[in-house]
Write a protein that holds these residues in place. Sequence first.
Motif, PDB file in Angstrom:
ATOM      1  N   MET A  61       6.831  11.617   4.591  1.00 44.78           N
ATOM      2  CA  MET A  61       5.707  10.700   4.688  1.00 44.78           C
ATOM      3  C   MET A  61       5.653   9.839   3.429  1.00 44.78           C
ATOM      4  O   MET A  61       5.947  10.317   2.327  1.00 44.78           O
ATOM      5  CB  MET A  61       4.385  11.471   4.854  1.00 44.78           C
ATOM      6  N   ARG A  83      -8.497  18.033   3.160  1.00 42.48           N
ATOM      7  CA  ARG A  83      -7.289  17.246   2.945  1.00 42.48           C
ATOM      8  C   ARG A  83      -7.677  15.852   2.495  1.00 42.48           C
ATOM      9  O   ARG A  83      -8.694  15.334   2.914  1.00 42.48           O
ATOM     10  CB  ARG A  83      -6.502  17.119   4.265  1.00 42.48           C
ATOM     11  N   GLY A  99      -0.913  11.222  12.178  1.00 46.02           N
ATOM     12  CA  GLY A  99      -0.396  10.222  11.254  1.00 46.02           C
ATOM     13  C   GLY A  99      -0.938   8.844  11.591  1.00 46.02           C
ATOM     14  O   GLY A  99      -1.690   8.676  12.549  1.00 46.02           O
ATOM     15  N   ALA A 100      -0.532   7.853  10.786  1.00 41.14           N
ATOM     16  CA  ALA A 100      -1.170   6.541  10.887  1.00 41.14           C
ATOM     17  C   ALA A 100      -0.424   5.572  11.798  1.00 41.14           C
ATOM     18  O   ALA A 100      -0.849   4.446  11.981  1.00 41.14           O
ATOM     19  CB  ALA A 100      -1.304   5.936   9.496  1.00 41.14           C
ATOM     20  N   ALA A 158       0.855  -1.186   0.000  1.00 40.63           N
ATOM     21  CA  ALA A 158       0.000   0.000   0.000  1.00 40.63           C
ATOM     22  C   ALA A 158       0.895   1.243   0.000  1.00 40.63           C
ATOM     23  O   ALA A 158       1.843   1.333   0.764  1.00 40.63           O
ATOM     24  CB  ALA A 158      -0.901  -0.014   1.226  1.00 40.63           C
ATOM     25  N   GLY A 214      -5.768  10.197   4.540  1.00 42.74           N
ATOM     26  CA  GLY A 214      -4.596   9.329   4.443  1.00 42.74           C
ATOM     27  C   GLY A 214      -4.732   8.148   5.366  1.00 42.74           C
ATOM     28  O   GLY A 214      -5.740   7.959   6.016  1.00 42.74           O
ATOM     29  N   GLY A 215      -3.694   7.367   5.450  1.00 41.70           N
ATOM     30  CA  GLY A 215      -3.641   6.302   6.438  1.00 41.70           C
ATOM     31  C   GLY A 215      -4.142   4.987   5.908  1.00 41.70           C
ATOM     32  O   GLY A 215      -3.443   3.998   5.952  1.00 41.70           O
ATOM     33  N   ARG A 274      -5.903   3.206   2.571  1.00 42.42           N
ATOM     34  CA  ARG A 274      -6.242   3.542   1.187  1.00 42.42           C
ATOM     35  C   ARG A 274      -7.705   3.276   0.892  1.00 42.42           C
ATOM     36  O   ARG A 274      -8.352   2.537   1.590  1.00 42.42           O
ATOM     37  CB  ARG A 274      -5.368   2.758   0.202  1.00 42.42           C
ATOM     38  N   GLU A 293      -0.432   4.539   0.055  1.00 41.75           N
ATOM     39  CA  GLU A 293      -1.081   5.745   0.580  1.00 41.75           C
ATOM     40  C   GLU A 293      -1.108   5.787   2.112  1.00 41.75           C
ATOM     41  O   GLU A 293      -1.836   6.562   2.692  1.00 41.75           O
ATOM     42  CB  GLU A 293      -2.504   5.844   0.033  1.00 41.75           C
ATOM     43  N   VAL A 294      -0.333   4.917   2.745  1.00 40.61           N
ATOM     44  CA  VAL A 294      -0.347   4.864   4.199  1.00 40.61           C
ATOM     45  C   VAL A 294       0.412   6.051   4.785  1.00 40.61           C
ATOM     46  O   VAL A 294       1.542   6.324   4.386  1.00 40.61           O
ATOM     47  CB  VAL A 294       0.296   3.551   4.687  1.00 40.61           C
ATOM     48  N   GLU A 295      -0.232   6.772   5.711  1.00 44.79           N
ATOM     49  CA  GLU A 295       0.386   7.963   6.299  1.00 44.79           C
ATOM     50  C   GLU A 295       1.414   7.592   7.369  1.00 44.79           C
ATOM     51  O   GLU A 295       1.252   7.912   8.544  1.00 44.79           O
ATOM     52  CB  GLU A 295      -0.690   8.862   6.911  1.00 44.79           C
ATOM     53  N   LEU A 296       2.456   6.897   6.951  1.00 39.82           N
ATOM     54  CA  LEU A 296       3.542   6.579   7.875  1.00 39.82           C
ATOM     55  C   LEU A 296       4.770   7.364   7.443  1.00 39.82           C
ATOM     56  O   LEU A 296       4.965   7.612   6.258  1.00 39.82           O
ATOM     57  CB  LEU A 296       3.887   5.090   7.800  1.00 39.82           C
ATOM     58  N   PRO A 331       3.329   8.678   1.354  1.00 40.92           N
ATOM     59  CA  PRO A 331       2.624   9.040   0.112  1.00 40.92           C
ATOM     60  C   PRO A 331       3.326  10.122  -0.701  1.00 40.92           C
ATOM     61  O   PRO A 331       3.002  10.310  -1.863  1.00 40.92           O
ATOM     62  CB  PRO A 331       1.257   9.545   0.608  1.00 40.92           C
TER      63      PRO A 331
END
Lengths: 263, 329
Positions: free
Chosen positions: A135, B323, B268-269, A86, B326-327, B329, A88-91, A137
């Motif tokens: 990040m 926005r 954030g995730a 994946a 995110g996090g 998909r 698009e993960v906000e990590l 993405p």
Amino acid sequence: MKVEAREVVVSLSGRPVLTGVDLEVRSGEVLGLLGPNGSGKSTLLRTVYRAIRPHGGAVEVGGLDVWSSTTREVARRCAVLTQDHATEVELSVLDLVLLGRIPHRTLIRRSDRDDEALARDCLDRVDAAHLTDRMLPTLSGGERQRVLLARALAQQPKVLLLDEPTNHLDISHQLELLSLVRRLGVTAVIALHDLTLAAAYCDRLALLDLGQLVAVGPPDEVLTPERVRDVYGVACDVLVHPRTGRLLLALDLAITPTKEPTA
Amino acid sequence: MVALLVIIVVSAGIGPVPVPVGTTARILWAHLAPGEHVATWSLAQDQIVWQFRLPRTLLAALVGAALAVAGTVLQAVIRNPLADPFVLGASSGASLGAVAALAGGAAVPGLLVSGAAFSGAAVAALLVFVLAQSGGRVESLRLVLAGVALSYLFSAATSWITVTAEHGKLPGLVFFLLGSVSTATWEMLAIPAVVVLACVIHARVRVGPLNAVMTGDETATSLGVDVSRFRIEMLVATSLLTGAVVAVSGGIGFVGMVVPHVCRLVVGADHRRLIPVATLGGAIFLVLVDIVARTAAAPQELPIGIVTAAVGAPFFLWLLRRRPVGGVR
């Protein structure tokens, strides 16, 4: 660390995908896994990292029978660059690389400073230290593959499995990634589509067709015009580069397929 | 944490009989700290704050925390931004159990209703597992689809019970369906408190696999996570959470879906930060919503579910436009 597949049989939804594959990957070598779409390259890799259980045969990594072991035990030996990641993960990049430490953690030994230092070091090794706080993405395709490779390194693997790692990369990033894998000095199995690239960067090549191993050996023995024609249905000349001595495949036009197309 | 404490104190003072914040704080302090206290407040104020408003506020906080954590965990393990206890059928299963018990003559709040809600959530979760399984693997997409289908089925059954119920029971049933924390007592807090604490600690311990699963099944497998087993483990934990809170507060929507997204946009995730933030965020959010529910149409009290939807939906849409989510998909 040696990887061994013995008589591996896999069918997916009733369709045979691998019909008895025997393959030995020598310790420390970079082996290119070749074959047309649907020939079973990814499936063979998946049987090694426990994503697909073979219906017959056995897979061993350094003498450890993968399918009578645990997912975690295998993850301590093998790291994988999959195709399904994946994006698009906000990590943050650092957090992503730290995921590589999961198989080494226990309830008592949890993440700590050593892990973070190791993660930073792995990012350094793939020339991605400047991406540490970005990040996920926001990364470009090339940056992402490097970062994912860093995560694989953070697993401190003895074996690296790469499933078409050069997909979506431009030529310079393809070369960069493959030479990076070579420099790491671990046993690596790379599924690839580009035959010339495979010949240039792999010690040995294994060619799959219709779920069977057709040939395995040094690039100049595996990549003959006859085999390329039989397996891919493409006419080509195999040349030797006058300066580097590496193999070059000069592709001709596609020839009329002599067999049924494979999915 | 501090914000949560402040909001709890403020919330305990708000209502038809207003009690000043300072007095509320002193009343709470008198009950919590041992020793002699000089009472500068009336017995009525003491009763209102300690017997009614504080349990209610704490229940709102617990329910908010539980739903937010359950939503956060489900969104990660199912890898679907819509996942929450409602989408997976656990909430509607719990509601069906509770409503069936109520229609059958059980009293609110009672052990019978709690038990029925628990079993409803458990049965729903079990059915969803069984339906989502194929060849020993629990697949993410199938889970969501099975959950949504079961939700509709359970909701239909719940509606049927509601429309065929005796007229005398109807207001109670509807109130339960829309969700409310107004009936809170100290006794009601025990079970949800224990369950929420245990499940939040459990989620905090499992942050590694949670992060890994978020990046894809195969990647997680390659990182040493037994994905199918982990998914079942987390589904059991979230249906426990859901059952525990639906039994005491009814179906409160939107918290489980919206709060995790908002928290993810802020921190954030990474679940190492996300789990604690969602726990506190969910608690604060629902206490605030409960304040609105009590005061917006005073002296009439609104069901809290109406307010979460009315506040949550526009806020979420605004965030969505502002926005990209995110996090997950």
